[in-house]
Design a protein around this motif. Structure first.
Motif, PDB file in Angstrom:
ATOM      1  N   TRP A 240       3.771  10.629  -3.285  1.00  0.00           N
ATOM      2  CA  TRP A 240       4.643  11.763  -3.578  1.00  0.00           C
ATOM      3  C   TRP A 240       6.071  11.315  -3.905  1.00  0.00           C
ATOM      4  CZ3 TRP A 240       3.694  16.271   0.421  1.00  0.00           C
ATOM      5  CH2 TRP A 240       2.335  16.599   0.424  1.00  0.00           C
ATOM      6  N   ILE A 241       6.384  10.062  -3.647  1.00  0.00           N
ATOM      7  CA  ILE A 241       7.761   9.583  -3.736  1.00  0.00           C
ATOM      8  C   ILE A 241       8.054   9.059  -5.139  1.00  0.00           C
ATOM      9  CG2 ILE A 241       9.428   7.919  -2.836  1.00  0.00           C
ATOM     10  CD1 ILE A 241       7.831   7.948  -0.214  1.00  0.00           C
ATOM     11  N   ASN A 242       9.116   9.548  -5.726  1.00  0.00           N
ATOM     12  CA  ASN A 242       9.568   9.045  -7.022  1.00  0.00           C
ATOM     13  C   ASN A 242      10.593   7.927  -6.837  1.00  0.00           C
ATOM     14  OD1 ASN A 242       9.739   9.256 -10.009  1.00  0.00           O
ATOM     15  ND2 ASN A 242      11.856   9.832  -9.549  1.00  0.00           N
ATOM     16  N   SER A 243      11.514   8.097  -5.907  1.00  0.00           N
ATOM     17  CA  SER A 243      12.509   7.067  -5.622  1.00  0.00           C
ATOM     18  C   SER A 243      13.099   7.325  -4.250  1.00  0.00           C
ATOM     19  CB  SER A 243      13.616   7.051  -6.686  1.00  0.00           C
ATOM     20  OG  SER A 243      14.346   8.265  -6.661  1.00  0.00           O
ATOM     21  N   ILE A 244      13.761   6.295  -3.719  1.00  0.00           N
ATOM     22  CA  ILE A 244      14.407   6.380  -2.408  1.00  0.00           C
ATOM     23  C   ILE A 244      15.828   5.870  -2.549  1.00  0.00           C
ATOM     24  CG2 ILE A 244      14.363   5.587  -0.008  1.00  0.00           C
ATOM     25  CD1 ILE A 244      11.337   5.111  -0.367  1.00  0.00           C
TER      26      ILE A 244
ATOM     27  N   VAL B 154      -1.471  14.244  -7.602  1.00  0.00           N
ATOM     28  CA  VAL B 154      -0.187  14.807  -8.028  1.00  0.00           C
ATOM     29  C   VAL B 154      -0.376  15.349  -9.435  1.00  0.00           C
ATOM     30  CG1 VAL B 154       2.251  14.395  -8.441  1.00  0.00           C
ATOM     31  CG2 VAL B 154       1.088  13.152  -6.610  1.00  0.00           C
ATOM     32  N   ASN B 155      -0.106  16.626  -9.613  1.00  0.00           N
ATOM     33  CA  ASN B 155      -0.281  17.267 -10.922  1.00  0.00           C
ATOM     34  C   ASN B 155       1.001  17.964 -11.326  1.00  0.00           C
ATOM     35  OD1 ASN B 155      -1.005  20.182 -12.258  1.00  0.00           O
ATOM     36  ND2 ASN B 155      -2.226  18.535 -13.147  1.00  0.00           N
ATOM     37  N   GLY B 156       1.476  17.670 -12.547  1.00  0.00           N
ATOM     38  CA  GLY B 156       2.650  18.337 -13.092  1.00  0.00           C
ATOM     39  C   GLY B 156       2.274  19.101 -14.349  1.00  0.00           C
ATOM     40  N   THR B 157       2.697  20.357 -14.424  1.00  0.00           N
ATOM     41  CA  THR B 157       2.304  21.222 -15.544  1.00  0.00           C
ATOM     42  C   THR B 157       3.510  21.982 -16.067  1.00  0.00           C
ATOM     43  OG1 THR B 157       0.115  21.537 -14.547  1.00  0.00           O
ATOM     44  CG2 THR B 157       0.757  23.072 -16.280  1.00  0.00           C
TER      45      THR B 157
ATOM     46  N   THR C  72      23.680   5.636  11.616  1.00  0.00           N
ATOM     47  CA  THR C  72      23.493   4.305  11.032  1.00  0.00           C
ATOM     48  C   THR C  72      23.312   4.348   9.523  1.00  0.00           C
ATOM     49  OG1 THR C  72      21.107   4.425  11.453  1.00  0.00           O
ATOM     50  CG2 THR C  72      22.481   3.397  13.141  1.00  0.00           C
ATOM     51  N   GLY C  73      23.128   5.532   8.946  1.00  0.00           N
ATOM     52  CA  GLY C  73      22.957   5.630   7.504  1.00  0.00           C
ATOM     53  C   GLY C  73      22.080   6.796   7.119  1.00  0.00           C
ATOM     54  N   GLN C  74      21.682   6.803   5.862  1.00  0.00           N
ATOM     55  CA  GLN C  74      20.864   7.888   5.341  1.00  0.00           C
ATOM     56  C   GLN C  74      19.768   7.321   4.446  1.00  0.00           C
ATOM     57  OE1 GLN C  74      22.953  10.933   3.130  1.00  0.00           O
ATOM     58  NE2 GLN C  74      21.093  11.936   2.444  1.00  0.00           N
ATOM     59  N   ILE C  75      18.573   7.887   4.554  1.00  0.00           N
ATOM     60  CA  ILE C  75      17.463   7.583   3.653  1.00  0.00           C
ATOM     61  C   ILE C  75      17.062   8.889   2.988  1.00  0.00           C
ATOM     62  CG2 ILE C  75      15.079   6.796   3.461  1.00  0.00           C
ATOM     63  CD1 ILE C  75      15.568   5.026   5.903  1.00  0.00           C
ATOM     64  N   ASN C  76      17.296   8.972   1.697  1.00  0.00           N
ATOM     65  CA  ASN C  76      16.940  10.182   0.950  1.00  0.00           C
ATOM     66  C   ASN C  76      15.773   9.887   0.022  1.00  0.00           C
ATOM     67  OD1 ASN C  76      17.406  12.960  -0.091  1.00  0.00           O
ATOM     68  ND2 ASN C  76      17.830  11.855  -1.980  1.00  0.00           N
ATOM     69  N   THR C  77      14.800  10.772   0.018  1.00  0.00           N
ATOM     70  CA  THR C  77      13.614  10.635  -0.816  1.00  0.00           C
ATOM     71  C   THR C  77      13.613  11.692  -1.909  1.00  0.00           C
ATOM     72  OG1 THR C  77      12.310   9.753   1.028  1.00  0.00           O
ATOM     73  CG2 THR C  77      11.090  10.663  -0.829  1.00  0.00           C
ATOM     74  N   GLU C  78      13.459  11.238  -3.150  1.00  0.00           N
ATOM     75  CA  GLU C  78      13.279  12.150  -4.278  1.00  0.00           C
ATOM     76  C   GLU C  78      11.790  12.227  -4.590  1.00  0.00           C
ATOM     77  OE1 GLU C  78      15.570  13.947  -5.836  1.00  0.00           O
ATOM     78  OE2 GLU C  78      17.239  13.155  -4.646  1.00  0.00           O
ATOM     79  N   LEU C  79      11.262  13.435  -4.658  1.00  0.00           N
ATOM     80  CA  LEU C  79       9.836  13.628  -4.865  1.00  0.00           C
ATOM     81  C   LEU C  79       9.472  13.575  -6.345  1.00  0.00           C
ATOM     82  CD1 LEU C  79       9.293  16.594  -2.368  1.00  0.00           C
ATOM     83  CD2 LEU C  79       8.801  14.177  -1.973  1.00  0.00           C
TER      84      LEU C  79
ATOM     85  N   ALA D 219       0.821  -1.209   0.000  1.00  0.00           N
ATOM     86  CA  ALA D 219       0.000   0.000   0.000  1.00  0.00           C
ATOM     87  C   ALA D 219       0.857   1.261   0.000  1.00  0.00           C
ATOM     88  CB  ALA D 219      -0.927  -0.005   1.211  1.00  0.00           C
ATOM     89  N   CYS D 220       1.955   1.266   0.766  1.00  0.00           N
ATOM     90  CA  CYS D 220       2.909   2.381   0.789  1.00  0.00           C
ATOM     91  C   CYS D 220       2.212   3.725   0.978  1.00  0.00           C
ATOM     92  CB  CYS D 220       3.749   2.406  -0.490  1.00  0.00           C
ATOM     93  SG  CYS D 220       4.965   1.082  -0.571  1.00  0.00           S
ATOM     94  N   CYS D 221       1.366   3.790   1.979  1.00  0.00           N
ATOM     95  CA  CYS D 221       0.629   5.034   2.201  1.00  0.00           C
ATOM     96  C   CYS D 221       1.532   6.166   2.667  1.00  0.00           C
ATOM     97  CB  CYS D 221      -0.487   4.797   3.207  1.00  0.00           C
ATOM     98  SG  CYS D 221      -1.710   3.593   2.622  1.00  0.00           S
ATOM     99  N   ASN D 222       2.678   5.844   3.258  1.00  0.00           N
ATOM    100  CA  ASN D 222       3.645   6.865   3.633  1.00  0.00           C
ATOM    101  C   ASN D 222       5.037   6.260   3.596  1.00  0.00           C
ATOM    102  OD1 ASN D 222       4.157   5.627   6.293  1.00  0.00           O
ATOM    103  ND2 ASN D 222       2.117   6.389   6.812  1.00  0.00           N
TER     104      ASN D 222
END
Length: 757
Positions: free
Chosen positions: A209-213, A263-266, A230-237, A145-148
């Motif tokens: 909203w997430i494109n990749s992690i 999500v709307n891109g224009t 312990t590390g890094q988690i970066n989210t690209e929108l 589901a990946c709701c968040n």
């Protein structure tokens, strides 16, 4: 700071007015029948300057800017073998032919219509990264589901996702066995989940909203701050790319959780584009399935919106910029089933709890690429965050307010040639906290200027070395020198060894990070160490480890084995002690005697292009030297296992039709807080039983624009019995909700629809 400002003004005052030529070309392929066809949507970049790139149109045509110092074009598209072509004549139209990957490698059987069957690998280790970095794309995020963001790791073996918290109803993650507060969680490579949101903020990033992690284990780059232990988690929108789009998502579960996402891109004028993101969710039904009188999951509602304005002029004038603003309101209400906030809040009529978060952030990223020096660039990042928490737990109050400002200036170039790259920069972080807990006010301001440098050496064959160091001048924690080192060595073409080590530092926010323990009769105590942060010192730790990755084929089946071991040694740690007494919660510093050992082995199997299996085993040894002696840290399973399977069917036109995903988790026994000083009827065992959880999902792709899915979490309906101690007397001396180690609800069924307009 005047020096930093002067350097920035000099950099931003540089403009390049030289004339640039355009290279034109076509990207083509030859079918099995001998026909020459164009390749649409392929990426074309300059090898010497990868940020200069373009995409072919429906006829295979492309245009890309050229200037002195550029020699080699790299063209690539999924399902084809990437091609590198040397450009000798800029005035000649370049015709580049791509060869389809063999059926053995990618199961490409049809290129007449340039339709590729190969399925993009959902989780992939970044081959050129010196650190152990996983790239998680949309394919992986659609498996559940990946709701968040917290729920985006349900199918990933690298991160542990905890069960629903009985108080907040939200999920938490752990990396290397340690709480998420020790992981740097960033958005667009800027600090995001920290401060007062270090526990809850991961639930404020909607999955749509997430494109990749990008997930990095162990010490990460020094460029993004000092808090990665312990590390890094970066989210690209998700942002506008090539064409206008509108994505809609509807989600509903049988426990009345409802979500809507847009999500709307224009495309705007003159290289400008805009992306709007909207998220609404709520849990509307009171559920008490174990009949203890308390809600199994709190009622909730969230309104979350972000707007991203983007300028992409990299190929035109070297400049690029993103400006974004986000506003969020999130509220959770729980407690006894008959509790009514309007009449019962802070009374003893019924026990209730409420957590209300309001959040505003504004951020900008601006970068410039030097066209006459394709290896050289600079960038400026800025972010402002205002966050407020208003919460109550029975008659206990906690309110917190945070104003945070972050800025980061980076300059990247080379020493002699591109085998010797470096990044230098300066950062500044300001945090202002104002917290009230049980009628006591805690205020502090943190001002942290910092400088950093990182050097990358690729001059040795099969060897990459990345060495970095940063120095932060913390007004409360003192000057901190934080080195980090990552080494990648390709022992054989399919065998890669990585070594990592580094030092990190953070300041604890003990109330915001431990609200799950406030819904109890435990009295809260802080044992001062003379520090400036609640009377405590900062947390400082070393992390070091190694990983080995082996790719091999067994018959025609592709396999990847990953083995890694990481150790974290704390110089200083703020301990959260539930063991000293069943009636008390203690916060205090401990020096040098806390550690974490994490061992993991992963076996990835790809029998065909549409079938994959993943098996993982993890072993943790995590101990801290509490006031009562060295003990295993509670709520961490020593042994964990994970199995996932994913299968897709395809229609005759090679488009995906059905997708089936299954996840099985094994969670070993966990040490629980000591309750031996309670009366016998309110005592709990020192260790939880081990258990297994199953999740499953089926997706139907009706077209490129419509996808429907149904799924279930906790398919076997395993749940913890009587998670609340003395639920019948919530205002008594033994009431405690902090012993939750497993799900509190049975199987949860859900369904959803993704629609692209």
């Amino acid at each position: 700071m005047k020096i930093y400002l002067t350097v920035f003004l000099v950099f931003t005052g540089i403009l390049v007015f030289s004339q640039h030529q355009i290279l034109k070309g076509r990207l083509l392929a030859v079918t099995e029948s001998g026909n020459v066809i164009p390749i649409n949507g392929a990426e074309v970049i300059w090898k010497e300057h990868p940020v200069m790139k373009t995409v072919t149109d429906s006829l295979g045509n492309f245009e890309i800017m050229y200037h002195a110092g550029l020699y080699n074009i790299v063209a690539s598209k999924e399902g084809f073998i990437s091609q590198e072509v040397k450009i000798n004549d800029i005035n000649k139209i370049a015709e580049i032919y791509l060869e389809p990957q063999s059926e053995k490698d990618s199961d490409v059987k049809e290129i007449e219509e340039v339709i590729i069957r190969q399925r993009a690998q959902a989780v992939k280790i970044k081959a050129n990264s010196a650190a152990l970095t996983y790239n998680i794309n949309k394919t992986e995020l659609l498996k559940a589901a990946c709701c968040n963001l917290a729920e985006s790791f349900e199918t990933n073996p690298t991160v542990d996702v905890s069960t629903n918290n009985a108080v907040t109803g939200s999920k938490q993650i752990k990396m290397l066995g340690l709480d998420q507060k020790y992981t740097s969680i960033t958005v667009e490579n800027m600090p995001e989940v920290r401060g007062l949101t270090s526990a809850s903020g991961i639930n404020f990033l909607p999955g749509t909203w997430i494109n990749s992690i990008q997930l990095t284990k162990g010490g990460s780059t020094v460029n993004n701050g000092y808090e990665a232990i312990t590390g890094q988690i970066n989210t690209e929108l998700v942002k506008f790319q090539d064409k206008n789009f509108t994505n809609l998502n509807f989600y509903a579960s049988d426990n009345a959780r409802l979500e809507f996402n847009l999500v709307n891109g224009t495309q705007l004028e003159n290289n400008w584009s805009n992306t709007s993101l909207v998220h609404l969710d709520g849990r509307l039904s009171k559920e008490d399935m174990n009949h203890d009188g308390f809600l199994d999951i709190p009622l909730s509602k969230q309104i979350n919106a972000m707007n991203i304005l983007r300028y992409d002029g990299i190929q035109k004038n070297g400049w690029g910029s993103i400006f974004a603003i986000q506003a969020l309101y999130d509220k959770k209400t729980g407690g006894e089933k008959h509790f009514r906030e309007s009449t019962d809040r802070l009374t003893q009529n019924y026990y209730g709890l409420g957590i209300e978060n309001t959040h505003l952030e504004i951020w900008n990223k601006t970068g410039y690429v030097f066209f006459n020096k394709p290896y050289q660039s600079m960038g400026l990042q800025t972010k402002f965050i205002h966050h407020n928490i208003d919460s109550y737990f029975g008659q206990r109050l906690y309110n917190g307010n945070e104003n945070s400002f972050f800025t980061n200036l980076l300059f990247e170039s080379i020493i002699g040639n591109t085998n010797h790259k470096y990044t230098i920069g300066a950062s500044y972080l300001h945090n202002a906290y104002n917290e009230d807990f049980e009628n006591t006010n805690y205020k502090r301001k943190e001002n942290v200027p910092g400088i950093f440098a990182e050097y990358t050496n690729t001059s040795f064959k099969n060897l990459t070395i990345v060495a970095g160091i940063r120095t932060d001048f913390h007004n409360l924690a003192g000057t901190q020198v934080l080195p980090r080192l990552n080494i990648k060595y390709s022992i054989l073409p399919k065998t890669t060894l990585r070594l990592a080590g580094g030092r990190g530092m953070r300041t604890a926010n003990i109330f915001a990070e431990n609200m799950q323990y406030f819904a109890s009769s435990r009295q809260v105590h802080i044992k001062s160490n003379g520090g400036d942060i609640y009377g405590l010192d900062p947390e400082i730790a070393w992390n070091y480890g190694a990983s080995l990755i082996q790719d091999l084929r067994i018959g025609n089946i592709k396999n990847t084995f990953t083995v890694d071991f990481y150790r974290t040694d704390f110089e200083k740690q703020v301990l959260v002690d539930l063991n000293k007494s069943s009636h008390e919660l203690w916060f205090y510093n401990m020096d040098e005697n806390s550690y974490s050992n994490s061992f993991q082995v992963i076996w990835d199997i790809f029998p065909t292009s549409n079938l994959e299996f993943h098996l993982a085993y993890k072993n943790y040894d995590i101990k801290a030297d509490y006031a009562v002696g060295k003990r295993q840290v509670p709520f961490t399973a020593k042994n964990r296992g994970l199995f996932t399977a994913s299968y897709s069917t395809f229609e005759t036109n090679k488009k995906r039709k059905w997708t089936f995903d299954f996840t099985l988790q094994y969670i070993g026994e966990q040490r629980l807080p000591d309750t031996s000083d309670n009366p016998v009827e309110y005592q709990r065992k020192l260790y939880s039983p081990d258990y297994a959880l199953m999740n499953a999902q089926i997706s139907r792709h009706f077209s490129d624009k419509l996808r429907a899915y149904i799924g279930v979490e906790n398919l076997g309906s395993y749940k913890q019995k009587n998670p609340i101690i003395d639920a019948e007397n919530p205002f008594g001396s033994y009431f405690d909700t902090s012993n939750v180690y497993a799900p509190t609800i049975p199987a949860m069924y859900y369904m959803g629809i993704d629609l692209k307009l």
